[in-house]
Design a protein around this motif. Structure first.
Motif, PDB file in Angstrom:
ATOM      1  N   UNK A 113     -10.566 -38.300   5.945  1.00  0.00           N
ATOM      2  CA  UNK A 113      -9.475 -38.429   6.898  1.00  0.00           C
ATOM      3  C   UNK A 113      -8.196 -38.499   6.064  1.00  0.00           C
ATOM      4  N   UNK A 114      -7.337 -37.496   6.184  1.00  0.00           N
ATOM      5  CA  UNK A 114      -6.176 -37.424   5.292  1.00  0.00           C
ATOM      6  C   UNK A 114      -5.119 -38.466   5.609  1.00  0.00           C
ATOM      7  N   UNK A 115      -5.328 -39.252   6.657  1.00  0.00           N
ATOM      8  CA  UNK A 115      -4.397 -40.353   6.908  1.00  0.00           C
ATOM      9  C   UNK A 115      -4.794 -41.609   6.141  1.00  0.00           C
ATOM     10  N   UNK A 116      -5.932 -41.579   5.464  1.00  0.00           N
ATOM     11  CA  UNK A 116      -6.482 -42.765   4.800  1.00  0.00           C
ATOM     12  C   UNK A 116      -6.383 -42.604   3.288  1.00  0.00           C
ATOM     13  N   UNK A 152       1.274 -38.558  10.797  1.00  0.00           N
ATOM     14  CA  UNK A 152       0.288 -39.188   9.910  1.00  0.00           C
ATOM     15  C   UNK A 152      -0.642 -38.146   9.311  1.00  0.00           C
ATOM     16  N   UNK A 153      -1.081 -37.187  10.121  1.00  0.00           N
ATOM     17  CA  UNK A 153      -2.038 -36.180   9.645  1.00  0.00           C
ATOM     18  C   UNK A 153      -1.356 -35.175   8.728  1.00  0.00           C
ATOM     19  N   UNK A 154      -0.221 -34.627   9.134  1.00  0.00           N
ATOM     20  CA  UNK A 154       0.353 -33.509   8.385  1.00  0.00           C
ATOM     21  C   UNK A 154       1.478 -33.921   7.448  1.00  0.00           C
ATOM     22  N   UNK A 155       2.377 -34.779   7.880  1.00  0.00           N
ATOM     23  CA  UNK A 155       3.462 -35.207   6.996  1.00  0.00           C
ATOM     24  C   UNK A 155       2.968 -36.194   5.951  1.00  0.00           C
ATOM     25  N   UNK A 194       6.420 -29.302  15.405  1.00  0.00           N
ATOM     26  CA  UNK A 194       7.402 -28.528  14.645  1.00  0.00           C
ATOM     27  C   UNK A 194       8.191 -29.405  13.683  1.00  0.00           C
ATOM     28  N   UNK A 195       8.518 -30.621  14.104  1.00  0.00           N
ATOM     29  CA  UNK A 195       9.234 -31.526  13.203  1.00  0.00           C
ATOM     30  C   UNK A 195       8.373 -31.858  11.985  1.00  0.00           C
ATOM     31  N   UNK A 196       7.060 -32.026  12.209  1.00  0.00           N
ATOM     32  CA  UNK A 196       6.169 -32.317  11.087  1.00  0.00           C
ATOM     33  C   UNK A 196       6.052 -31.123  10.155  1.00  0.00           C
ATOM     34  N   UNK A 256       3.025 -42.573  20.055  1.00  0.00           N
ATOM     35  CA  UNK A 256       1.713 -42.408  19.418  1.00  0.00           C
ATOM     36  C   UNK A 256       1.487 -40.951  19.036  1.00  0.00           C
ATOM     37  N   UNK A 257       1.861 -40.018  19.919  1.00  0.00           N
ATOM     38  CA  UNK A 257       1.752 -38.591  19.591  1.00  0.00           C
ATOM     39  C   UNK A 257       2.536 -38.285  18.315  1.00  0.00           C
ATOM     40  N   UNK A 258       3.757 -38.757  18.290  1.00  0.00           N
ATOM     41  CA  UNK A 258       4.632 -38.507  17.132  1.00  0.00           C
ATOM     42  C   UNK A 258       4.021 -39.079  15.847  1.00  0.00           C
ATOM     43  N   UNK A 259       3.562 -40.331  15.929  1.00  0.00           N
ATOM     44  CA  UNK A 259       3.010 -40.984  14.749  1.00  0.00           C
ATOM     45  C   UNK A 259       1.740 -40.289  14.268  1.00  0.00           C
ATOM     46  N   UNK A 260       0.873 -39.904  15.195  1.00  0.00           N
ATOM     47  CA  UNK A 260      -0.379 -39.242  14.808  1.00  0.00           C
ATOM     48  C   UNK A 260      -0.098 -37.886  14.175  1.00  0.00           C
ATOM     49  N   UNK A 261       0.808 -37.132  14.778  1.00  0.00           N
ATOM     50  CA  UNK A 261       1.142 -35.812  14.232  1.00  0.00           C
ATOM     51  C   UNK A 261       1.685 -35.937  12.810  1.00  0.00           C
TER      52      UNK A 261
END
Length: 679
Positions: free
Chosen positions: A476-479, A525-528, A570-572, A518-523
Motif C-alpha cells: 500500500x503506497x500510503x504506508x 495519499x495514494x498518488x501525491x 487532476x490536482x494530484x 476524505x476524497x481529497x485526502x485519499x487521492x
C-alpha cells in the motif's frame, strides 16, 4: 520423438542425474552415448557419438542440446593430435567430425567421451567426488574409498589430452568403473545406459558415505565470537541495508545483478574460525571458479558491527581485492592472454548475514551463489578427511583466461538495453503498470511487481517468467513501512533498484461540491504522498549503489489540462508533475534522472476505469461507457486510441539508454491533445 534408442536412454539418464544437486551442479558435467545408425546417403552403417553440447544443462537436456559426431572421424583425430601445447586446436577439429546437421556445438570434453572405449560415459561434478579430488592426499583417499574399482587421474586441464588419459586408464584397468579426476570431478562408464548411471551414482554415494564416516566433526573449526548468524529478521534487515553498498562494490567495472543467500551451509561456514583461510585458497573445480572467480571477498568484522563501519571496511577490502586481482592477472598473463575482464568480486561473504553473489542477470548471479555453496561443501569434505588443496593458481588462471572460454564469451548475444537494470513498478498488477512490467522484462530488466492486490501481482510475476525475471510484493503506497518492506524485498531479490515507475493510482471523478475532504485526502495519499514516499526510498538505495538510476512518474494529461468534475485527481496529477521537476533538480548530481509520462484516455485494461472511473467519466461526457475509448480517440489530433502498451513504450524510451542526457521531461502519450501541450 527422438530418433534412436540410445538417445532416449541418454536423455532420461541425463535429466535424472542433472536434477539432483548432489550429483552435479547447474550446467555442469556432460553425458554421452554411442550407437549405430543407417547413413541416409550411403545406406551403410555409421557409428555415432551423442554427447551433451557446450553450455547445456543436464537436468533440462533435450535432443537439440546434443552434439552428434561420427565416431570414426573423432577417433581418427588421435593421428593428427599436435600435443598438449596445441590441444586447443582440436576443438575446431571436432566440427569436421559432425554428423548431419551436427546438433549443438561440441564442448571441450567431447574427446573424453569419444575416446573412452565404453558405450556410455558420464562426467560429473558432485561435491563428494570433488572433495576427494581436492584433498591434499586425494589419490590415497580414493584408493581407500574404492579399492581398484575407481582410479585416480592427476589434474589436467579439460581437453583432448585428458580424454586420452582417461581412455588409457580405462584400458589399463578393466576392472574399473570410473575415475576421480584430481582437482576436477569424476568420470564413470558402462556398457549400457543403466550400468553407466549405476556406476556414476555408486561413485558419488560411496564418496558421500566415506566422507561422513571418516570425517572429523567441525572441519571448519570453532564458531568465532560475534560471527554466529544473526536472528532471521535481523539478518535480513542487515542484508537489505548492506545490499546496495555491496552491489556498488561488485559493479565498479560493469553493472551487475545480485542474489542473496543465507542457507545454513553458508552461515555455518562464515561463522567458523577456518573460513578466512579456506576462502583465500579459492575454489578449485573449473566449473566453480569460472562462475565465482578465483576467490571471494570476505568481510572481516563481527555480525553486529555498526553499519557505517561495515560499509567503510567493505570499501577498504574492495580496494585491496582489486589490487590483488590485478596482481594475479599480471603474474600469469602472457602476450596472448585475453584482456583482464574486471577486478570486482563475484562472491561477497558477510559473517552472521550470508552471501551476496553477482552476475550479468539474475540467473547468473543465483547460479554463482549455488556454485559457491558447492565449493563450501567440497571444502568441508576435504577438510573433514584431509586438507583442502585446490589446484595451483597458475592453472586457475589458464582456465579463467582460456582463449576457448574467451571465444565462448565473444559468441554471447549482445545484452538487451535494460540488462542488469532492476525495476520496481507500483500498481503493476493491471493496466498500464502491467504493460510497463512486461516491456521492461522484454528489454532485459528484472522487475519487482508492486501492487495492493498481492494475488494479482503474483500472477503477473509468474507471467513474466518467475523469480529469475520478476518477483511480486504486496504494498500500500500510503504506508511508509510497507514501502520500505517492498524495497527490502527488491534488494534481497536482485541486489538493488535502478529504475522506479510511480504508477499506482486511484481516481475519484466528482464535481467540486460533491468532493469530500476524505476524497481529497485519499487521492493525494495514494498518488501525491505515495509517489513521494516511493521516490524517497528509491533515491536512498540508488545513491548508495552509485550507479545512477531512473525514476519515472506516470502522471496525466490532466496535470496540465483543466477538465470538469475532476478536482482531486487532476490536482494530484499536477503535484506528481511538479515532483518530477523538483526531484530532477535535486537528484541529478547522483546521476539519477527523473522524468514523467502524461497519458490520456487509457481505457482498455485499466483497473481505474474498470473500478468505476470509466462509468463516471462516461456520465460526465454523456456517452455509453463501452464507447469511452472511442470517444477519447476522436477528440485527439491523431484520432487514435491510447493503449497501456503505448505508455510502456514511452517508459522504455526514457530509460532504455538513448536519452541519457534527459531529465525533468514530461512525455505526452495522449494521441495529441492540443489543450495539454506543454509550454
Amino acid at each position: 520423438m527422438t530418433s534412436h534408442p540410445a538417445v532416449d536412454a541418454l536423455l532420461g539418464r541425463s535429466n535424472r542425474l542433472g536434477s539432483d544437486p548432489r550429483t552435479t551442479n547447474y550446467a555442469g558435467g556432460n553425458t554421452s552415448a554411442k550407437g549405430s545408425t543407417t547413413d541416409p546417403v550411403t545406406g551403410g552403417t555409421v557409428d555415432l557419438l551423442w554427447v551433451k553440447g557446450s553450455g547445456g544443462d543436464l537436468g533440462t537436456l533435450t535432443e537439440d542440446g546434443l552434439a552428434v559426431l561420427r565416431l570414426d572421424r573423432l577417433r581418427a583425430l588421435k593421428a593428427v593430435y599436435p600435443g598438449v601445447e596445441r590441444e586447443d586446436e582440436m576443438v575446431a577439429a571436432f566440427d569436421h567430425c559432425l554428423y548431419g546437421k551436427g546438433g549443438a556445438a561440441p564442448s571441450i570434453d567431447t574427446a573424453m567421451h569419444g575416446l573412452v572405449d565404453a558405450a556410455h560415459v558420464d562426467h560429473l561434478h558432485p561435491d563428494s567426488g570433488i572433495a576427494l579430488a581436492c584433498a591434499a592426499d586425494g589419490e590415497k583417499l580414493t584408493a581407500e574409498c574404492f579399492g581398484d574399482t575407481v582410479v585416480w587421474v592427476p589434474w589436467r586441464r579439460p581437453g583432448f589430452q585428458l580424454g586420452l588419459d582417461i581412455a588409457a586408464v580405462k584400458e589399463a584397468h578393466p576392472q574399473a568403473l570410473g575415475c576421480v579426476l584430481g582437482g576436477h570431478g569424476i568420470t564413470a562408464w558402462g556398457n549400457t545406459s543403466e550400468e553407466c548411471e549405476r556406476n556414476a551414482l555408486h561413485i558419488i554415494r560411496t564418496a558421500e558415505t566415506f566422507l561422513a564416516e571418516r570425517g572429523r566433526p567441525e572441519p571448519f573449526g570453532r564458531v568465532v565470537e560475534g560471527y554466529a548468524p544473526l536472528p532471521e529478521e535481523e539478518r535480513r534487515e542487515r542484508a537489505a541495508a548492506l545490499a546496495p553498498h555491496i552491489r556498488a562494490i561488485a559493479s565498479r567495472d560493469r553493472p551487475q545483478v545480485g542474489h542473496f543467500t543465507d542457507t545454513d551451509a553458508v552461515l555455518d561456514f562464515v561463522s567458523r574460525a577456518e573460513h578466512p583461510r579456506l576462502a583465500a585458497l579459492g575454489t578449485s573445480c573449473p566449473d566453480h571458479f569460472l562462475r565465482t572467480k578465483v576467490r571471494p571477498l570476505v568481510l572481516d568484522l563481527p555480525a553486529d558491527a555498526p553499519l557505517d563501519a561495515a560499509v567503510a571496511r567493505l570499501r577498504e577490502l574492495h580496494a585491496a581485492y582489486r589490487e590483488e586481482y590485478a596482481a594475479y592477472y599480471r603474474r600469469h598473463a602472457t602476450d596472448g592472454s585475453p584482456a583482464m575482464r574486471g577486478a570486482d568480486p563475484v562472491i561477497v561473504l558477510v559473517p552472521g548475514v550470508g552471501m551476496f553473489s553477482f552476475g550479468k542477470d539474475k540467473q547468473t548471479a543465483r547460479v554463482a551463489g549455488e556454485f559457491y555453496v558447492n565449493a563450501i561443501n567440497v571444502m568441508r569434505g576435504a577438510e573433514a578427511v584431509s586438507a583442502y588443496a585446490p589446484i595451483e593458481e597458475s592453472e586457475k588462471f589458464r582456465i579463467e583466461y582460456w582463449e576457448l572460454e574467451e571465444a565462448k564469451l565473444r559468441r554471447m548475444p549482445k545484452p538487451k538495453p535494460l540488462a542488469t537494470r532492476v525495476a520496481l513498478v507500483t500498481g503493476a498488477a493491471s493496466g498500464i503498470g502491467k504493460a510497463i512490467a512486461h516491456r521492461l522484462v522484454a528489454e532485459g530488466a528484472c522487475v519487482v511487481v508492486a501492487d495492493l492486490n498481492g494475488e494479482n501481482a503474483e500472477a503477473v510475476a509468474e507471467e513474466l517468467g518467475g523469480p529469475d525475471k520478476a518477483v511480486a510484493v504486496t504494498v500500500d503506497v500510503t504506508d511508509e513501512q510497507q514501502i520500505a518492506a517492498a524495497f527490502r524485498e527488491a534488494v534481497l531479490a536482485f541486489g538493488g533498484v535502478d529504475l522506479v515507475v510511480n504508477n499506482a493510482g486511484i481516481s475519484l471523478s466528482r464535481p467540486l461540491l460533491e468532493t469530500t475532504a476524505r476524497d481529497w485526502d485519499l487521492q493525494h495519499a495514494v498518488m501525491g504522498r505515495g509517489s513521494f514516499l516511493v521516490s524517497r526510498e528509491a533515491a536512498r538505495i540508488m545513491i548508495d549503489q552509485k550507479l545512477g538510476g531512473d525514476i519515472v512518474y506516470i502522471a496525466s494529461k490532466n496535470a496540465v489540462f483543466a477538465g470538469p468534475n475532476n478536482i482531486a485527481y487532476s490536482a494530484t496529477k499536477a503535484d506528481q508533475a511538479h515532483q518530477v521537476r523538483l526531484l530532477a533538480a535535486e537528484l541529478g548530481e547522483h546521476g539519477i534522472r527523473v522524468n514523467g509520462v502524461n497519458p490520456d484516455g487509457v481505457v482498455r485494461g485499466s483497473g481505474i476505469f474498470a473500478a468505476g472511473w470509466g462509468a463516471q467519466r462516461a456520465a460526465t461526457y454523456g456517452i455509453e461507457e463501452e464507447k469511452l475509448g472511442e470517444f477519447y480517440a476522436q477528440r485527439t489530433l491523431l484520432k487514435r486510441e491510447v493503449l497501456p502498451e503505448h505508455v510502456a513504450n514511452a517508459v522504455f524510451a526514457l530509460t532504455g539508454g538513448d536519452l541519457t542526457h534527459t531529465t525533468g521531461l514530461h512525455v505526452p502519450v495522449d494521441a495529441g491533445v492540443a489543450a495539454a501541450f506543454l509550454r
